[in-house]
Structures are given as structure tokens and as C-alpha cells.
Design a protein around this motif. Structure first.
Motif, PDB file in Angstrom:
ATOM      1  N   GLY A 161       0.831  -1.196   0.000  1.00  0.00           N
ATOM      2  CA  GLY A 161       0.000   0.000   0.000  1.00  0.00           C
ATOM      3  C   GLY A 161       0.865   1.245   0.000  1.00  0.00           C
ATOM      4  N   PRO A 162       0.318   2.399   0.441  1.00  0.00           N
ATOM      5  CA  PRO A 162       1.122   3.618   0.505  1.00  0.00           C
ATOM      6  C   PRO A 162       2.358   3.435   1.384  1.00  0.00           C
ATOM      7  N   VAL A 163       3.490   3.953   0.914  1.00  0.00           N
ATOM      8  CA  VAL A 163       4.754   3.809   1.645  1.00  0.00           C
ATOM      9  C   VAL A 163       4.729   4.718   2.865  1.00  0.00           C
ATOM     10  N   ARG A 164       4.972   4.151   4.035  1.00  0.00           N
ATOM     11  CA  ARG A 164       4.991   4.907   5.292  1.00  0.00           C
ATOM     12  C   ARG A 164       6.417   4.859   5.873  1.00  0.00           C
ATOM     13  N   ILE A 165       6.942   6.026   6.195  1.00  0.00           N
ATOM     14  CA  ILE A 165       8.297   6.135   6.753  1.00  0.00           C
ATOM     15  C   ILE A 165       8.170   6.401   8.252  1.00  0.00           C
ATOM     16  N   ASN A 166       8.102   5.340   9.042  1.00  0.00           N
ATOM     17  CA  ASN A 166       8.010   5.477  10.495  1.00  0.00           C
ATOM     18  C   ASN A 166       9.409   5.345  11.102  1.00  0.00           C
ATOM     19  N   GLY A 167      10.196   6.361  10.914  1.00  0.00           N
ATOM     20  CA  GLY A 167      11.569   6.331  11.427  1.00  0.00           C
ATOM     21  C   GLY A 167      12.313   7.582  11.016  1.00  0.00           C
ATOM     22  N   ASN A 168      13.602   7.580  11.272  1.00  0.00           N
ATOM     23  CA  ASN A 168      14.417   8.763  11.005  1.00  0.00           C
ATOM     24  C   ASN A 168      15.086   8.730   9.639  1.00  0.00           C
ATOM     25  N   THR A 169      15.473   7.547   9.172  1.00  0.00           N
ATOM     26  CA  THR A 169      16.200   7.454   7.906  1.00  0.00           C
ATOM     27  C   THR A 169      15.492   6.500   6.953  1.00  0.00           C
ATOM     28  N   MET A 170      15.627   6.790   5.671  1.00  0.00           N
ATOM     29  CA  MET A 170      15.082   5.924   4.636  1.00  0.00           C
ATOM     30  C   MET A 170      16.179   5.569   3.644  1.00  0.00           C
ATOM     31  N   THR A 171      16.330   4.297   3.372  1.00  0.00           N
ATOM     32  CA  THR A 171      17.284   3.821   2.383  1.00  0.00           C
ATOM     33  C   THR A 171      16.532   2.996   1.348  1.00  0.00           C
ATOM     34  N   VAL A 172      16.807   3.255   0.085  1.00  0.00           N
ATOM     35  CA  VAL A 172      16.155   2.521  -1.005  1.00  0.00           C
ATOM     36  C   VAL A 172      17.238   1.840  -1.833  1.00  0.00           C
ATOM     37  N   THR A 173      17.129   0.544  -1.988  1.00  0.00           N
ATOM     38  CA  THR A 173      18.101  -0.210  -2.770  1.00  0.00           C
ATOM     39  C   THR A 173      17.789  -0.093  -4.260  1.00  0.00           C
ATOM     40  N   GLU A 174      18.685  -0.594  -5.104  1.00  0.00           N
ATOM     41  CA  GLU A 174      18.498  -0.516  -6.545  1.00  0.00           C
ATOM     42  C   GLU A 174      17.300  -1.332  -7.009  1.00  0.00           C
ATOM     43  N   THR A 175      16.907  -2.311  -6.243  1.00  0.00           N
ATOM     44  CA  THR A 175      15.736  -3.124  -6.604  1.00  0.00           C
ATOM     45  C   THR A 175      14.427  -2.535  -6.092  1.00  0.00           C
ATOM     46  N   GLY A 176      14.502  -1.413  -5.357  1.00  0.00           N
ATOM     47  CA  GLY A 176      13.298  -0.763  -4.854  1.00  0.00           C
ATOM     48  C   GLY A 176      12.919  -1.142  -3.445  1.00  0.00           C
ATOM     49  N   GLN A 177      13.743  -1.939  -2.756  1.00  0.00           N
ATOM     50  CA  GLN A 177      13.437  -2.286  -1.363  1.00  0.00           C
ATOM     51  C   GLN A 177      13.678  -1.067  -0.475  1.00  0.00           C
ATOM     52  N   ILE A 178      12.734  -0.829   0.429  1.00  0.00           N
ATOM     53  CA  ILE A 178      12.800   0.329   1.322  1.00  0.00           C
ATOM     54  C   ILE A 178      13.206  -0.133   2.716  1.00  0.00           C
ATOM     55  N   LEU A 179      14.253   0.499   3.238  1.00  0.00           N
ATOM     56  CA  LEU A 179      14.710   0.242   4.599  1.00  0.00           C
ATOM     57  C   LEU A 179      14.487   1.499   5.424  1.00  0.00           C
ATOM     58  N   VAL A 180      13.844   1.352   6.558  1.00  0.00           N
ATOM     59  CA  VAL A 180      13.630   2.466   7.482  1.00  0.00           C
ATOM     60  C   VAL A 180      14.442   2.187   8.742  1.00  0.00           C
ATOM     61  N   ASP A 181      15.356   3.095   9.035  1.00  0.00           N
ATOM     62  CA  ASP A 181      16.295   2.880  10.150  1.00  0.00           C
ATOM     63  C   ASP A 181      17.002   1.526  10.010  1.00  0.00           C
ATOM     64  N   ASP A 182      17.381   1.222   8.763  1.00  0.00           N
ATOM     65  CA  ASP A 182      18.128   0.006   8.403  1.00  0.00           C
ATOM     66  C   ASP A 182      17.320  -1.284   8.546  1.00  0.00           C
ATOM     67  N   LEU A 183      16.006  -1.187   8.720  1.00  0.00           N
ATOM     68  CA  LEU A 183      15.151  -2.369   8.822  1.00  0.00           C
ATOM     69  C   LEU A 183      14.199  -2.410   7.623  1.00  0.00           C
ATOM     70  N   PRO A 184      13.984  -3.600   7.017  1.00  0.00           N
ATOM     71  CA  PRO A 184      13.080  -3.701   5.869  1.00  0.00           C
ATOM     72  C   PRO A 184      11.676  -3.201   6.222  1.00  0.00           C
ATOM     73  N   ALA A 185      11.135  -2.329   5.371  1.00  0.00           N
ATOM     74  CA  ALA A 185       9.816  -1.745   5.637  1.00  0.00           C
ATOM     75  C   ALA A 185       8.822  -2.023   4.514  1.00  0.00           C
ATOM     76  N   ASP A 186       9.268  -1.953   3.257  1.00  0.00           N
ATOM     77  CA  ASP A 186       8.345  -2.125   2.130  1.00  0.00           C
ATOM     78  C   ASP A 186       9.164  -2.299   0.857  1.00  0.00           C
ATOM     79  N   GLN A 187       8.446  -2.459  -0.250  1.00  0.00           N
ATOM     80  CA  GLN A 187       9.056  -2.598  -1.574  1.00  0.00           C
ATOM     81  C   GLN A 187       8.302  -1.694  -2.532  1.00  0.00           C
ATOM     82  N   LEU A 188       9.009  -0.796  -3.213  1.00  0.00           N
ATOM     83  CA  LEU A 188       8.355   0.098  -4.154  1.00  0.00           C
ATOM     84  C   LEU A 188       7.682  -0.687  -5.275  1.00  0.00           C
ATOM     85  N   GLN A 189       6.534  -0.164  -5.714  1.00  0.00           N
ATOM     86  CA  GLN A 189       5.886  -0.717  -6.900  1.00  0.00           C
ATOM     87  C   GLN A 189       6.552  -0.101  -8.130  1.00  0.00           C
ATOM     88  N   LEU A 190       7.439  -0.842  -8.750  1.00  0.00           N
ATOM     89  CA  LEU A 190       8.056  -0.410 -10.004  1.00  0.00           C
ATOM     90  C   LEU A 190       7.413  -1.220 -11.124  1.00  0.00           C
TER      91      LEU A 190
END
Length: 247
Positions: free
Chosen positions: A136-165
Motif C-alpha cells: 500500500g502507501p509507503v509509510r516512513i516510520n523512522g528517522n532514515t530511509m534507504t532505497v536499494t536498486e531493486t526498490g526495497q525500502i529500509l527504514v532505520d536500516d530495517l526492511p519496511a516495504d518494496q516500491l511498486q516499479l
């Protein structure tokens, strides 16, 4: 002569539409993810002319063009140049693919990755539309957001979601709706995209300013030539009506 007026006028109308498309490209040269439009011409069906009043010896004279028209405004989905911004919420897609976003009109697609975090923590576009992930909608419940080349979203270095590409088998069936958004035809199904995500980057418009300025000048000259054709036809028609037919 009347036909000549319509032929010249059709060229003027076509060049007006082409000029509008070129001007829109130039206006969006600094819009992230913008894809340029190209006006595609087609001609009206030709007419075959015959000599008349020759008794039974009617002969074909040849074909006659009846003008031109714009068949479609095609969008060129070529890759734009990416530039580094250093903003963790800026995302660019290198290769094919689109971000999926939630809008009041339904799910839409964009290449503009100028995102931000709103007050409730949602990842949103510049217009406030929420960016969609697999959950669903991407929610950033943390201080930092990291997105890998495959679209995986890490919030505070923990897996949070995967972008719909998503990608599409026929991108020409996508319709521009403004604000860098595309709508897909009802029978056009999205599929996983092969592009990779670059965090801290923005994809620029695929518009070459010099080439578009040349196109603009060329359209103006072509419009001018068609306008002179209409003027000449009008002058000939004036002589035919007011001088040739005078008793």
C-alpha cells in the motif's frame, strides 16, 4: 482553387498543433521525469484526376494530394539524464519502469521521483499523492530511509516495504494527465519493471533545447509557407470571379 485553400489551411492547422507540442516540451525542460511529445503527420487520401470532355478517350492525369493532418501526439519514452541531488527522498529510475502513486482518480504512474515525507510519514509526490509500495502507501516510520536498486525500502536500516516499479508492454497506450502523471488504458496491465532505482538522484527531462528550438523555427517557416499558399489561392480565386468572368 477551392481545394487549394483547404489544402493550405490543413497544413497551417497541422503546424499549429506541432508548435503547441514543441512549446510544451520547452516549457517542461526542467521538469523531472518529463518525456517529450512529437507530432506525427499523415496525409489525407490522394485523389486520382482524369481528363474530361475527351469523348470516349478519358485518360488519367495523376494523383493529387489533399492536405495533411496530425495523426497522433506520440510520447518519446527515452531515458533522461540523471543528476545527483543528495536528498534521500529523491528517486530516479534508470531503465524502463514507472513509480505507482495513489491519486483521487485512481492509481497513476510517473517517472518524476521528486518525493517528500509528509506530516504523517507518508512518502508523497510534489502534489501530495502517496507513493505506493507492495503493502500500500509507503509509510516512513523512522528517522532514515534507504532505497536499494531493486526498490526495497529500509527504514532505520530495517526492511519496511518494496516500491511498486511497474512497466508496460506498450507504453504508447499510456495517456498524459498533467503533473507528470500517466493513466493506463483499461486493458493495459502493469508488470514488474526491469529498471533500477537510484536514491539521491533525479531523472531530468529528455528534451534537447537546441533541437526543440530548431523544430519550433521549422514549424513557423512551414506555417508561413502554407499561409502564403492560402493567400495566393485567394488572389487567384479573386481574379477568376471578378476579372475572368467579367463580360
Amino acid at each position: 482553387m477551392i481545394r487549394g485553400l483547404y489544402t493550405g489551411a490543413s497544413g497551417m492547422i497541422a503546424e499549429t498543433i506541432r508548435t503547441d507540442a514543441t512549446a510544451n516540451n520547452l516549457a517542461n525542460v526542467n521538469t523531472a521525469g518529463y518525456k517529450k511529445d512529437v507530432a506525427v503527420n499523415t496525409e489525407f487520401g490522394e485523389m486520382l484526376l482524369y481528363r474530361v470532355n475527351d469523348g470516349n478517350n478519358t485518360q488519367a492525369v495523376g494523383s493529387l494530394g489533399r492536405g495533411t493532418q496530425i495523426d497522433e501526439i506520440a510520447t518519446i519514452q527515452a531515458q533522461g539524464v540523471t543528476r545527483q541531488t543528495g536528498n534521500d527522498f529523491d528517486l530516479a529510475i534508470e531503465g524502463p519502469g514507472f513509480f505507482a502513486v495513489e491519486t483521487p482518480a485512481g492509481v497513476r504512474y510517473t517517472r518524476n521521483g521528486t518525493f517528500a515525507k509528509n506530516v504523517v510519514g507518508d512518502l508523497v509526490t510534489q502534489d501530495g499523492n502517496r507513493v505506493l509500495g507492495q503493502n500500500g502507501p509507503v509509510r516512513i516510520n523512522g528517522n532514515t530511509m534507504t532505497v536499494t536498486e531493486t526498490g526495497q525500502i529500509l527504514v532505520d536500516d530495517l526492511p519496511a516495504d518494496q516500491l511498486q516499479l511497474v512497466g508496460f508492454a506498450d507504453e504508447q497506450q499510456l495517456t498524459k494527465e498533467g503533473s507528470s502523471l500517466y493513466a493506463a488504458a483499461p486493458d493495459l496491465q502493469p508488470q514488474p519493471a526491469a529498471g533500477r532505482v537510484l536514491q539521491g538522484h533525479i531523472e531530468g527531462a529528455n528534451v534537447n533545447v537546441v533541437a526543440e528550438m530548431v523544430n519550433l523555427i521549422n514549424s513557423y517557416r512551414t506555417y508561413e509557407a502554407n499561409a502564403k499558399t492560402v493567400q495566393s489561392q485567394d488572389q487567384i480565386l479573386d481574379k477568376a470571379v471578378n476579372e475572368v468572368g467579367r463580360v
